[in-house]
Design an enzyme around this catalytic site. Structure first.
Site, PDB file in Angstrom:
ATOM      1  N   HIS A 112      -4.697  -2.890  -6.190  1.00 55.17           N
ATOM      2  CA  HIS A 112      -3.843  -1.839  -6.404  1.00 55.17           C
ATOM      3  C   HIS A 112      -4.973  -0.404  -6.785  1.00 55.17           C
ATOM      4  O   HIS A 112      -5.725  -1.091  -7.572  1.00 55.17           O
ATOM      5  CB  HIS A 112      -2.853  -2.131  -7.553  1.00 55.17           C
ATOM      6  N   ASP A 149       0.749  -1.287  -0.153  1.00 59.65           N
ATOM      7  CA  ASP A 149      -0.048   0.004  -0.055  1.00 59.65           C
ATOM      8  C   ASP A 149       0.974   1.199   0.035  1.00 59.65           C
ATOM      9  O   ASP A 149       0.384   2.622   0.533  1.00 59.65           O
ATOM     10  CB  ASP A 149      -0.881  -0.012   1.359  1.00 59.65           C
TER      11      ASP A 149
END
Ligand code: IMP
Ligand code: MG
Length: 350
Positions: free
Chosen positions: A55, A26
């Site tokens: 994503h 992340d």
């Protein structure tokens, strides 16, 4: 001379970039992958890892949450590949292909692994996975079946016929033709099965070597290893997190984030230079990106030029650059894929 006999192509130089996460996932690899694809228009963008890794890409007012396909899909001329070492779940993959209308330019390797419902079921009741805070997407169970050589692969699935290619061969030919390839890693260095905070890790090696191995590219073919950091650290699930902030502090500083796949609140800590240095070492990084600079320096929001950044923000970036000893080439200043300061030309880097 007659042009017929001399084909001269300008600006044509083979380039293989590997994107890798520097912390616990992340970090914004999706955004950086999307930016690089729009800026460089690679022939191929290659996805590794699996559907536990989400994503997020914001582009032209839309938000995309990708679990199977590369972030490079935003470049319409880029062909999208899924690595032999990656794992897909058929329903998740098919939904993504349909929603993004990219069927005709997405290919999987014959050996890409298939996650079944049974893998998700098996993980649900696993107390070890509960204690580490797994995303319970069946990835670890499928990986263990792969190790035991009983996992179904893409070549065994009728539905996928017509979408299968030899990914390592395609990448090799592209490089030989002088084309560019972007290989997208998932998660982050310290979630690596080998180099992370075991047992609080994911079920694969998330470092650059592991990513290349999943695709079928030897280490000497990587021209650039671009490591992605965020201006602060987040972690979902359990495991050590030095300098972890309490909820009130996270809210006060405006650093609240939620997981793409699980929707869980992410744990937060300040940027950690020792982790960053170790991540650079573990990945042989040649350059770095830092995302969300605007989250800690509000005046940086949306800026596209290094010289337009506030002095304080520039000094902060330069200080990290001096310590990690690789150039910080891309800086994220907002959520859109194009909210990036690209210093590659100025710094003389690929
Ligand atoms: P699993 O790989 O889903 O079993 O999860 C193992 C650990 O890795 C947990 O702490 C997860 O939260 C973390 N994890 C897995 N995938 C990601 C990701 O894409 N981003 C961030 N953390 C992840
Ligand atoms: Mg993510």
């Amino acid at each position: 001379m007659n042009g017929k006999y001399h084909v001269i192509e300008f600006g044509c130089k083979e380039l293989l970039i590997v994107l890798v996460g520097g912390f616990f996932g992340d970090e914004g690899k999706g955004k950086i992958g999307a930016y690089l694809s729009l800026a460089n228009k690679p022939k191929y963008a290659v996805r590794t890892g699996s559907i536990n890794a989400g994503h997020t890409v914001y582009y032209e007012g839309k938000v995309y949450k990708l679990r199977s396909i590369p972030s490079g899909f935003v470049s319409p001329t880029t062909t999208l590949l899924i690595a032999p070492g990656a794992l897909v779940r058929l329903d998740v993959l098919m939904n993504e292909l349909r929603d993004l209308r990219i069927n005709d330019r997405t290919f999987l390797d014959f050996n890409t692994g298939i996650i079944e419902k049974e893998h998700v079921e098996r993980e649900k009741n696993d107390s070890m996975l509960t204690s580490i805070g797994s995303t319970f997407q069946g990835v670890g169970a499928a990986m263990s079946d792969r190790v035991l050589r009983r996992l179904r692969l893409a070549r065994d699935v009728d539905e996928l016929r017509g979408m299968l290619i030899d990914v390592p061969g395609a990448v090799r030919r592209a490089l030989e033709m002088g084309d560019e390839v972007l290989v997208e890693g998932t998660q982050g260095t310290f979630l690596s099965l080998y180099h992370g905070t075991y047992p609080y890790v994911t079920s694969r090696d998330t470092t650059a070597s592991g990513i290349l191995s999943e695709v079928g590219i030897g280490p000497k073919d990587a021209d650039e290893v671009l490591i992605v950091f965020k201006s602060f650290i987040t972690r979902v699930g359990e495991g050590p997190l030095e300098g972890e902030m309490v909820k009130e502090e996270i809210e006060k500083l405006g650093l609240v984030e939620k997981g793409t796949v699980t929707g869980r609140m992410r744990r937060v800590a300040p940027f950690n230079i020792d982790l960053a240095k170790r991540a650079v070492m573990l990945n042989s990084a040649t350059q770095a990106a830092i995302t969300k600079l605007d989250w800690i320096f509000k005046e940086a929001h949306g800026i596209n030029k290094w010289s337009a950044l506030p002095n304080e923000a520039r000094r902060w970036v330069e200080d990290i650059e001096n310590q990690i000893k690789v150039p910080i080439t891309l800086i994220g200043t907002g959520e859109d894929a194009m909210h990036v300061i690209d210093r590659r030309k100025d710094l003389g880097v690929n």
